[in-house]
Design a protein around this motif. Structure first.
Motif, mmCIF file in Angstrom:
data_model
loop_
_atom_site.group_PDB
_atom_site.id
_atom_site.type_symbol
_atom_site.label_atom_id
_atom_site.label_comp_id
_atom_site.label_asym_id
_atom_site.label_seq_id
_atom_site.Cartn_x
_atom_site.Cartn_y
_atom_site.Cartn_z
ATOM 1 N N LYS A 6 1.082 -1.068 -0.095
ATOM 2 C CA LYS A 6 0.302 0.537 -0.102
ATOM 3 C C LYS A 6 0.590 1.046 -0.311
ATOM 4 O O LYS A 6 2.130 1.288 0.238
ATOM 5 C CB LYS A 6 -0.956 0.137 0.668
ATOM 6 N N GLY A 7 0.126 2.482 -0.901
ATOM 7 C CA GLY A 7 1.077 3.911 -0.978
ATOM 8 C C GLY A 7 0.472 4.397 0.613
ATOM 9 O O GLY A 7 -0.568 4.456 0.849
ATOM 10 N N GLU A 8 1.020 5.671 0.359
ATOM 11 C CA GLU A 8 0.523 6.795 1.092
ATOM 12 C C GLU A 8 -1.006 7.260 0.917
ATOM 13 O O GLU A 8 -0.791 7.763 -0.772
ATOM 14 C CB GLU A 8 1.465 7.831 1.307
ATOM 15 N N LEU A 9 -1.766 8.337 1.587
ATOM 16 C CA LEU A 9 -3.476 8.828 1.345
ATOM 17 C C LEU A 9 -2.395 9.874 0.383
ATOM 18 O O LEU A 9 -1.234 10.809 0.658
ATOM 19 C CB LEU A 9 -3.715 8.819 1.549
ATOM 20 N N ARG A 10 -2.628 10.104 -0.530
ATOM 21 C CA ARG A 10 -2.413 11.749 -1.419
ATOM 22 C C ARG A 10 -3.409 12.235 -2.256
ATOM 23 O O ARG A 10 -4.740 11.760 -1.758
ATOM 24 C CB ARG A 10 -1.899 10.911 -3.006
ATOM 25 N N ARG A 11 -3.642 13.302 -2.249
ATOM 26 C CA ARG A 11 -4.418 14.417 -2.712
ATOM 27 C C ARG A 11 -4.174 15.034 -3.916
ATOM 28 O O ARG A 11 -3.500 15.924 -4.645
ATOM 29 C CB ARG A 11 -5.239 15.603 -1.537
ATOM 30 N N PRO A 12 -4.249 13.994 -4.849
ATOM 31 C CA PRO A 12 -4.262 15.234 -5.967
ATOM 32 C C PRO A 12 -5.149 16.161 -6.454
ATOM 33 O O PRO A 12 -6.203 16.886 -6.310
ATOM 34 C CB PRO A 12 -5.019 13.715 -7.309
ATOM 35 N N VAL A 13 -3.795 17.116 -7.751
ATOM 36 C CA VAL A 13 -5.001 18.201 -8.028
ATOM 37 C C VAL A 13 -5.608 17.799 -9.338
ATOM 38 O O VAL A 13 -4.966 17.332 -10.375
ATOM 39 C CB VAL A 13 -3.771 19.523 -8.120
ATOM 40 N N ASN A 14 -6.522 19.116 -9.992
ATOM 41 C CA ASN A 14 -6.975 18.969 -10.449
ATOM 42 C C ASN A 14 -6.299 20.368 -11.849
ATOM 43 O O ASN A 14 -6.611 21.338 -11.277
ATOM 44 C CB ASN A 14 -8.283 19.040 -10.648
ATOM 45 N N LEU A 15 -5.776 19.852 -12.644
ATOM 46 C CA LEU A 15 -4.686 20.667 -13.974
ATOM 47 C C LEU A 15 -6.319 20.439 -15.173
ATOM 48 O O LEU A 15 -5.649 21.921 -15.757
ATOM 49 C CB LEU A 15 -4.142 20.134 -13.932
ATOM 50 N N LEU A 16 -7.125 20.273 -15.093
ATOM 51 C CA LEU A 16 -7.893 20.630 -16.336
ATOM 52 C C LEU A 16 -9.211 21.280 -16.534
ATOM 53 O O LEU A 16 -10.365 21.223 -17.038
ATOM 54 C CB LEU A 16 -8.770 19.362 -16.780
ATOM 55 N N GLY A 45 -8.711 10.889 -14.356
ATOM 56 C CA GLY A 45 -8.165 9.545 -13.909
ATOM 57 C C GLY A 45 -6.369 9.136 -14.240
ATOM 58 O O GLY A 45 -6.052 8.867 -12.856
ATOM 59 N N PRO A 46 -5.507 9.736 -15.424
ATOM 60 C CA PRO A 46 -4.459 9.256 -15.090
ATOM 61 C C PRO A 46 -3.888 9.491 -13.924
ATOM 62 O O PRO A 46 -2.530 9.412 -13.464
ATOM 63 C CB PRO A 46 -4.612 9.629 -16.181
ATOM 64 N N THR A 47 -4.187 10.701 -13.818
ATOM 65 C CA THR A 47 -3.493 11.710 -12.406
ATOM 66 C C THR A 47 -3.312 10.409 -11.445
ATOM 67 O O THR A 47 -2.437 10.142 -10.809
ATOM 68 C CB THR A 47 -4.356 12.683 -12.123
ATOM 69 N N HIS A 48 -4.138 9.264 -11.339
ATOM 70 C CA HIS A 48 -4.186 8.339 -10.297
ATOM 71 C C HIS A 48 -3.240 7.196 -10.469
ATOM 72 O O HIS A 48 -2.292 6.627 -9.207
ATOM 73 C CB HIS A 48 -5.414 7.902 -9.938
ATOM 74 N N PHE A 49 -2.512 7.135 -11.950
ATOM 75 C CA PHE A 49 -1.152 6.101 -11.763
ATOM 76 C C PHE A 49 -0.412 6.497 -11.305
ATOM 77 O O PHE A 49 0.932 5.212 -11.026
ATOM 78 C CB PHE A 49 -1.459 6.935 -13.419
ATOM 79 N N SER A 50 0.461 7.921 -11.179
ATOM 80 C CA SER A 50 1.638 7.809 -10.405
ATOM 81 C C SER A 50 2.201 7.166 -8.793
ATOM 82 O O SER A 50 2.937 7.115 -8.806
ATOM 83 C CB SER A 50 1.954 9.429 -10.036
ATOM 84 N N GLN A 51 1.156 7.272 -8.666
ATOM 85 C CA GLN A 51 0.479 6.380 -7.248
ATOM 86 C C GLN A 51 1.455 4.920 -7.399
ATOM 87 O O GLN A 51 1.049 4.653 -5.749
ATOM 88 C CB GLN A 51 -0.650 6.094 -6.386
ATOM 89 N N PHE A 52 0.869 4.617 -8.492
ATOM 90 C CA PHE A 52 1.351 3.479 -8.368
ATOM 91 C C PHE A 52 2.585 3.092 -8.668
ATOM 92 O O PHE A 52 3.007 1.804 -8.500
ATOM 93 C CB PHE A 52 0.678 2.431 -9.470
ATOM 94 N N VAL A 53 3.265 3.532 -9.017
ATOM 95 C CA VAL A 53 4.511 3.924 -9.710
ATOM 96 C C VAL A 53 5.593 3.462 -8.677
ATOM 97 O O VAL A 53 6.353 1.879 -9.385
ATOM 98 C CB VAL A 53 5.393 5.088 -10.562
ATOM 99 N N PRO A 54 5.541 3.867 -7.744
ATOM 100 C CA PRO A 54 6.767 3.373 -7.188
ATOM 101 C C PRO A 54 6.564 2.179 -6.324
ATOM 102 O O PRO A 54 7.447 1.377 -6.016
ATOM 103 C CB PRO A 54 6.328 4.309 -5.588
ATOM 104 N N VAL A 84 -6.424 10.172 -1.419
ATOM 105 C CA VAL A 84 -6.578 8.423 -2.380
ATOM 106 C C VAL A 84 -5.427 7.598 -1.720
ATOM 107 O O VAL A 84 -3.794 8.431 -2.059
ATOM 108 C CB VAL A 84 -6.499 8.553 -3.720
ATOM 109 N N ARG A 85 -5.663 6.442 -2.114
ATOM 110 C CA ARG A 85 -4.484 5.115 -1.532
ATOM 111 C C ARG A 85 -4.539 4.070 -2.458
ATOM 112 O O ARG A 85 -5.498 4.058 -2.863
ATOM 113 C CB ARG A 85 -4.283 4.840 -0.199
ATOM 114 N N ALA A 86 -3.248 4.232 -3.187
ATOM 115 C CA ALA A 86 -3.213 3.079 -4.195
ATOM 116 C C ALA A 86 -2.736 1.549 -3.689
ATOM 117 O O ALA A 86 -2.337 1.783 -2.175
ATOM 118 C CB ALA A 86 -2.129 3.591 -5.211
ATOM 119 N N GLU A 87 -3.013 0.856 -4.116
ATOM 120 C CA GLU A 87 -2.240 -0.675 -3.246
ATOM 121 C C GLU A 87 -2.179 -1.279 -4.483
ATOM 122 O O GLU A 87 -3.309 -1.584 -5.594
ATOM 123 C CB GLU A 87 -2.826 -1.282 -2.561
ATOM 124 N N ILE A 88 -1.276 -2.469 -4.389
ATOM 125 C CA ILE A 88 -1.210 -3.503 -5.944
ATOM 126 C C ILE A 88 -1.081 -4.858 -4.572
ATOM 127 O O ILE A 88 -0.253 -4.652 -3.704
ATOM 128 C CB ILE A 88 -0.114 -3.575 -6.481
#
Length: 302
Positions: A6-16, A45-54, A84-88
């Motif tokens: 699991k990753g950390e909780l993050r707050r993504p930003v809307n640039l659109l 949606g793709p903004t969340h992809f960065s949380q999975f990379v690490p 949002v939190r990512a997990e694999i």
């Protein structure tokens, strides 16, 4: 029992918020969202992809950046200020595929995905979804589209660090790196990259592959508003680099629909500038909201 990373909780930003296409603002604008019964403009949606990379790179290392695939179905919108939190699922030793998910802090699911490393990925999440599509019947907004349609074969794109990415993406890579949820020195400096070149972040690959999509001239009726329903990014000979030219070839591979949305699935193959070597690929399900098109037959919106 499967171990979950699991990753950390993050707050993504809307640039659109200022995104425009076909002369009008998009779903990511608060007013347009409200018109369609959505409380605010959602995060892309793709903004969340960065949380999975690490998490994924921690398993597969450099191979992930060179031949990785992230295949995602979006489930619920995220709004600015939400966490949002990512997990694999931790893959078994020598495994080349796993499953991934993201949740809001309150447990609301955001997306589900498969992550894999190639060249043999097995069936990805979206390949499975394509097989199970509900057939399109009498489409309205997408009536003039057909599977097999292709875009121009001369679409050259690049992403410079300070390049404004146009009406569809009214920001630059430098703007994104100021707010990206998971940063890495390789995104901004060649000296920090194992490949000797600054790398385009996973979440920005869709920007590279989509910002010039108007050039394909696919006959989608307007005014209408769409959203990303599914997205797969696959590296074949990656990663993709900042300030490098690429040639794109697009093809509509499927049409489908649900009660509220008409869908067209586009596979965009990304080649080096010569067009001879494919380096990556994007599969994108554009979901066009029926209620956003003013000429949609009212009896078919029920």
């Amino acid at each position: 029992m499967t171990e979950i990373l699991k990753g950390e909780l993050r707050r993504p930003v809307n640039l659109l918020t200022e995104q425009k296409y076909a002369g009008h603002k998009s779903l990511h604008d608060d007013a347009e969202a409200a018109r369609l019964g959505i409380k605010a403009g959602p995060i892309e949606g793709p903004t969340h992809f960065s949380q999975f990379v690490p998490l994924i790179a921690g398993v597969w290392g450099r191979d992930w950046f060179e031949q990785g695939c992230f295949s995602c179905h979006f489930l619920n919108m995220v709004f600015e200020g939400e966490e949002v939190r990512a997990e694999i699922d931790e893959p078994a030793p020598n495994a080349t595929r796993t499953l991934a998910r993201a949740f809001k802090a309150d447990g609301t699911p955001v997306l589900e995905a498969s992550a894999s490393v190639g060249p043999d990925h097995g069936e990805t999440l979206l390949e499975g979804r394509l097989k199970a599509l509900r057939p399109a019947r009498d489409l309205v907004i997408l009536a003039d589209l057909k599977a097999g349609m292709t875009g121009a074969d001369s679409e050259i794109v690049r992403m410079g660090p300070d390049q404004h990415m146009g009406d569809l993406y009214p920001f630059s890579l430098a703007d994104k790196l100021k707010v990206i949820t998971e940063t890495d020195p390789m995104y901004s400096g060649a000296g920090a990259s194992p490949w000797g070149r600054a790398v385009i972040p996973l979440e920005m690959v869709s920007v590279l592959a989509n910002y010039s999509s108007h050039g394909a001239r696919f006959p989608v009726k307007n005014p209408s508003i769409g959203l990303f329903a599914d997205l797969e990014i696959r590296m074949i000979d990656g990663p993709l680099f900042v300030d490098q030219d690429y040639l794109l070839r697009r093809e509509i591979v499927a049409l489908s629909e649900s009660r509220r949305v008409e869908n067209y699935w586009v596979r965009t193959r990304i080649f080096d500038a010569t067009g001879k070597k494919q380096v990556a690929e994007m599969l994108l399900n554009h979901g066009v909201m029926k209620a956003s098109y003013p000429h949609y037959p009212p009896e078919r919106l029920a």
